[in-house]
Design a protein around this motif. Sequence first.
Motif, mmCIF file in Angstrom:
data_model
loop_
_atom_site.group_PDB
_atom_site.id
_atom_site.type_symbol
_atom_site.label_atom_id
_atom_site.label_comp_id
_atom_site.label_asym_id
_atom_site.label_seq_id
_atom_site.Cartn_x
_atom_site.Cartn_y
_atom_site.Cartn_z
ATOM 1 N N GLU A 122 -5.660 -0.032 -15.875
ATOM 2 C CA GLU A 122 -5.036 0.999 -15.049
ATOM 3 C C GLU A 122 -6.056 1.527 -14.035
ATOM 4 O O GLU A 122 -5.764 1.667 -12.846
ATOM 5 N N GLY A 123 -7.242 1.785 -14.556
ATOM 6 C CA GLY A 123 -8.305 2.297 -13.705
ATOM 7 C C GLY A 123 -8.693 1.287 -12.637
ATOM 8 O O GLY A 123 -8.886 1.629 -11.474
ATOM 9 N N GLU A 124 -8.752 0.019 -13.032
ATOM 10 C CA GLU A 124 -9.139 -1.003 -12.059
ATOM 11 C C GLU A 124 -8.081 -1.162 -10.966
ATOM 12 O O GLU A 124 -8.416 -1.349 -9.798
ATOM 13 N N ASP A 125 -6.847 -1.104 -11.387
ATOM 14 C CA ASP A 125 -5.764 -1.182 -10.395
ATOM 15 C C ASP A 125 -5.893 -0.052 -9.391
ATOM 16 O O ASP A 125 -5.792 -0.261 -8.180
ATOM 17 N N ALA A 126 -6.107 1.128 -9.933
ATOM 18 C CA ALA A 126 -6.213 2.295 -9.061
ATOM 19 C C ALA A 126 -7.407 2.147 -8.129
ATOM 20 O O ALA A 126 -7.322 2.458 -6.939
ATOM 21 N N ALA A 127 -8.517 1.648 -8.684
ATOM 22 C CA ALA A 127 -9.713 1.465 -7.860
ATOM 23 C C ALA A 127 -9.443 0.442 -6.766
ATOM 24 O O ALA A 127 -9.852 0.608 -5.610
ATOM 25 N N HIS A 128 -8.730 -0.636 -7.156
ATOM 26 C CA HIS A 128 -8.408 -1.660 -6.177
ATOM 27 C C HIS A 128 -7.536 -1.081 -5.064
ATOM 28 O O HIS A 128 -7.725 -1.348 -3.883
ATOM 29 N N ASN A 129 -6.579 -0.293 -5.489
ATOM 30 C CA ASN A 129 -5.690 0.349 -4.522
ATOM 31 C C ASN A 129 -6.443 1.253 -3.574
ATOM 32 O O ASN A 129 -6.170 1.272 -2.371
ATOM 33 N N LEU A 130 -7.381 1.976 -4.134
ATOM 34 C CA LEU A 130 -8.168 2.889 -3.318
ATOM 35 C C LEU A 130 -8.978 2.101 -2.296
ATOM 36 O O LEU A 130 -9.007 2.441 -1.109
ATOM 37 N N TRP A 143 -10.002 11.658 -12.618
ATOM 38 C CA TRP A 143 -9.173 10.866 -13.526
ATOM 39 C C TRP A 143 -9.582 9.390 -13.428
ATOM 40 O O TRP A 143 -9.775 8.699 -14.433
ATOM 41 N N LEU A 144 -9.747 8.932 -12.192
ATOM 42 C CA LEU A 144 -10.104 7.524 -11.973
ATOM 43 C C LEU A 144 -11.460 7.222 -12.626
ATOM 44 O O LEU A 144 -11.653 6.200 -13.276
ATOM 45 N N LYS A 145 -12.367 8.144 -12.461
ATOM 46 C CA LYS A 145 -13.704 7.963 -13.032
ATOM 47 C C LYS A 145 -13.614 7.829 -14.555
ATOM 48 O O LYS A 145 -14.223 6.941 -15.165
ATOM 49 N N SER A 146 -12.805 8.677 -15.155
ATOM 50 C CA SER A 146 -12.682 8.628 -16.620
ATOM 51 C C SER A 146 -12.088 7.301 -17.060
ATOM 52 O O SER A 146 -12.514 6.713 -18.052
ATOM 53 N N ARG A 147 -11.137 6.781 -16.291
ATOM 54 C CA ARG A 147 -10.543 5.483 -16.636
ATOM 55 C C ARG A 147 -11.594 4.364 -16.546
ATOM 56 O O ARG A 147 -11.668 3.500 -17.403
ATOM 57 N N LEU A 148 -12.380 4.437 -15.490
ATOM 58 C CA LEU A 148 -13.362 3.368 -15.280
ATOM 59 C C LEU A 148 -14.503 3.452 -16.292
ATOM 60 O O LEU A 148 -15.166 2.452 -16.587
ATOM 61 N N LEU A 149 -14.717 4.605 -16.832
ATOM 62 C CA LEU A 149 -15.819 4.778 -17.790
ATOM 63 C C LEU A 149 -15.398 4.501 -19.218
ATOM 64 O O LEU A 149 -16.184 4.639 -20.143
ATOM 65 N N ASN A 188 0.808 -1.207 0.000
ATOM 66 C CA ASN A 188 0.000 0.000 0.000
ATOM 67 C C ASN A 188 0.840 1.254 0.000
ATOM 68 O O ASN A 188 0.487 2.243 -0.606
ATOM 69 N N ILE A 189 1.930 1.138 0.710
ATOM 70 C CA ILE A 189 2.692 2.356 0.881
ATOM 71 C C ILE A 189 3.674 2.550 -0.244
ATOM 72 O O ILE A 189 3.970 3.655 -0.625
ATOM 73 N N GLY A 190 4.151 1.419 -0.781
ATOM 74 C CA GLY A 190 5.070 1.512 -1.896
ATOM 75 C C GLY A 190 4.494 2.505 -2.892
ATOM 76 O O GLY A 190 3.434 2.298 -3.457
ATOM 77 N N THR A 191 5.176 3.589 -3.054
ATOM 78 C CA THR A 191 4.568 4.673 -3.815
ATOM 79 C C THR A 191 4.584 4.344 -5.294
ATOM 80 O O THR A 191 5.617 4.058 -5.872
ATOM 81 N N ASP A 192 3.431 4.334 -5.842
ATOM 82 C CA ASP A 192 3.383 4.304 -7.299
ATOM 83 C C ASP A 192 2.326 5.290 -7.751
ATOM 84 O O ASP A 192 1.661 5.919 -6.944
ATOM 85 N N ALA A 193 2.183 5.377 -9.000
ATOM 86 C CA ALA A 193 1.383 6.467 -9.583
ATOM 87 C C ALA A 193 -0.013 6.569 -8.952
ATOM 88 O O ALA A 193 -0.497 7.653 -8.672
ATOM 89 N N GLU A 194 -0.628 5.419 -8.722
ATOM 90 C CA GLU A 194 -2.016 5.467 -8.258
ATOM 91 C C GLU A 194 -2.123 5.967 -6.822
ATOM 92 O O GLU A 194 -3.074 6.603 -6.446
ATOM 93 N N VAL A 195 -1.135 5.604 -6.061
ATOM 94 C CA VAL A 195 -1.243 5.929 -4.644
ATOM 95 C C VAL A 195 -0.921 7.390 -4.366
ATOM 96 O O VAL A 195 -1.506 8.028 -3.519
ATOM 97 N N LYS A 196 -0.013 7.868 -5.134
ATOM 98 C CA LYS A 196 0.515 9.200 -4.857
ATOM 99 C C LYS A 196 -0.536 10.281 -4.633
ATOM 100 O O LYS A 196 -0.447 11.034 -3.669
ATOM 101 N N PRO A 197 -1.545 10.351 -5.475
ATOM 102 C CA PRO A 197 -2.490 11.462 -5.303
ATOM 103 C C PRO A 197 -3.199 11.430 -3.952
ATOM 104 O O PRO A 197 -3.751 12.438 -3.538
ATOM 105 N N LEU A 198 -3.162 10.286 -3.306
ATOM 106 C CA LEU A 198 -3.841 10.201 -2.010
ATOM 107 C C LEU A 198 -3.045 10.901 -0.920
ATOM 108 O O LEU A 198 -3.575 11.260 0.113
ATOM 109 N N THR A 199 -1.777 11.028 -1.203
ATOM 110 C CA THR A 199 -0.933 11.595 -0.171
ATOM 111 C C THR A 199 -1.263 13.064 0.038
ATOM 112 O O THR A 199 -1.502 13.786 -0.909
#
Lengths: 207, 207, 264
Positions: free
Chosen positions: C100-108, C84-90, A193-204
């Motif tokens: 990419e969007g799904e990964d991000a959603a999963h991460n979230l 951005w995430l919404k646009s990917r998922l749509l 979770n913490i390993g920073t990658d593109a998706e996580v970063k904006p949450l910071t």
Amino acid sequence: MTERPYAERLIEAAIFASREPVKLRSLANLAPEDTDIEATIAALRARYDGSGVELVDVGGGFMFRTAPDLAMALRKIIEVPRRLPRVVMETLAIIAYHQPVTRNEIEQVRGASLGQATLDALLQADLVTPCGHKETPGRPTLWATTAHFLAAFSLRSLQDLPKREDLLLDAATAPPPSEGEGAENRDLEEEQNIGTDAEVKPLTADP
Amino acid sequence: MTERPYAERLIEAAIFASREPVKLRSLANLAPEDTDIEATIAALRARYDGSGVELVDVGGGFMFRTAPDLAMALRKIIEVPRRLPRVVMETLAIIAYHQPVTRNEIEQVRGASLGQATLDALLQADLVTPCGHKETPGRPTLWATTAHFLAAFSLRSLQDLPKREDLLLDAATAPPPSEGEGAENRDLEEEQNIGTDAEVKPLTADP
Amino acid sequence: MALVSESENPQEERSVNPSLILDLDGFAGPLDLLLDLARAQKVDLARISILALVEQYLAVIENARHLRLELAADWLVMAAWLTWLKSRLLLPQDKPQEEEGEDAAHNLAEKLRQLELIHSAAAWLGTRPLLNQDVFARGKSEDLTEIDRSRLRVSISGLLSAYLAARSRGTASVPYQPKPMRFWSVQQALQFLFQQLHSTPDWTDLSRFLPEQYSDPLASRAALSSTFMASLELARSGHVLLRQTETFGAIELRRTDPPAAEDE
């Protein structure tokens, strides 16, 4: 009341004299050699049972404390510190579960920056302590809970903290996470979770 | 043990948790209105009788304390070897290097007056001793180190002390003694006392 | 945005309609709000509709922005990222972008679960009997330790450094002493004159008996007067004769009689 056995009286006095938990080893050193410490402590605990003071096993040792049901009345005559705000409690929980942990990692989990006031409150209450540096660029300070943390929250050890799956079960709707759980996994997850990658970063939280 | 009466438990807890002895009046305020405080305290005292802890009335109020007969067993003796205060150490060092030496001479070397307390501390620690009088006007007492001094510093003899010229490395650069009688007099004395002539002279403190 | 400020119970304040939440101060950051919105969906965090969540978050932020222009960067960054995430998922037709969007959603979702866990842990800690709040330890420890200071802790190095310190201070500052008297005293003059008498049987100028080392005019005048006083003293005791031939002239001196001088 008749005179209690010497070893029991001695152990009682030793625990009673101290505000901090007294380690079993210290008690063993103190008592006469042939003393059955466990049995003595059990007898002592039984003797205080039902009184205004109780013998508890917390923070790696034994200490006497007032019975919880008397708290309301006692607060009238004993000054109590302010309860910790929710933000502080959450930060403490993160440190307790993820320790040793850097400030940045704490912020990642909470998705918000860690205020100075929060850290100050934790340090002042002697609940967390710095414990070295993480060997990454910048060598950020690592934080961990203190021995006092255990005594403050009536925990015998960090193992007394509920496991993650138990916590999640409590959290109303959430079923237990699919992956196996345990302390070992905690670190793993954290890394993911913490390993920073593109998706996580904006949450910071932005610095 | 069966549950004790509420008032007794509360009073017990209050006395236990208070930093100071608790006044009878405070206890009366705390307990439910119809409580017979005296009787409750008597019951409490009786309950602790024969245990490792006792309830005592110390004038200002009530407090618990560990039973006096256990004090010896509970007492931890921590040996903290004493350090000599800086002034005392300096004075001792001067006596060691300049002995036999008068009080006035010590003051000259240190450039500060020598308090009686300092000498007393050295005498009491058996590190220095008077050794006769100097045959000058006033016949001032001469001071020297004791045998115990050697033992305390693990020295076989005074010869084990590093020579002054090995210590005072900036000897060459030290300013030569300027005019004035003090300097000459002291040089003379030092010659007599320690017997290291040429090297010592320039080191002498200017008066 | 004050992250620390507390509202008693954010969950209650935020009722069914999330668009009504305008007070973001109750949330310790955007993630906190997101978690709260997700909880409102009352579903497994792993299975929440990220899309619905995004909609709600954006709606809340949009509403809040109408009233509060100073919304903190955190919240807006999150809004931008969610957009951005919404646009990917749509955009399911584009394979890599969808993943990419799904990964991000999963991460979230994972982050929300993590935060949920922390919330639970904090709540659990809150239920514990808290020392000095719910339970009280002995008010004051009894100090049973006794400190034995009878032994000395000394070392040669300490002795040496003390000696060096004393010496250097002794050199640096010396106790006040009045400057020694530099003037030729009457006593000195008397002694000097007396010694010189043997070698001066005849009339000799008094100035010959002055010490020579004085460059300071004050000192030499003092020496002259001391010597003059000394000569008067010697004349009075009969050791010398004095004469002055004219006013302000030189004063001359000669011993009276050698044996008499020796006797003294």
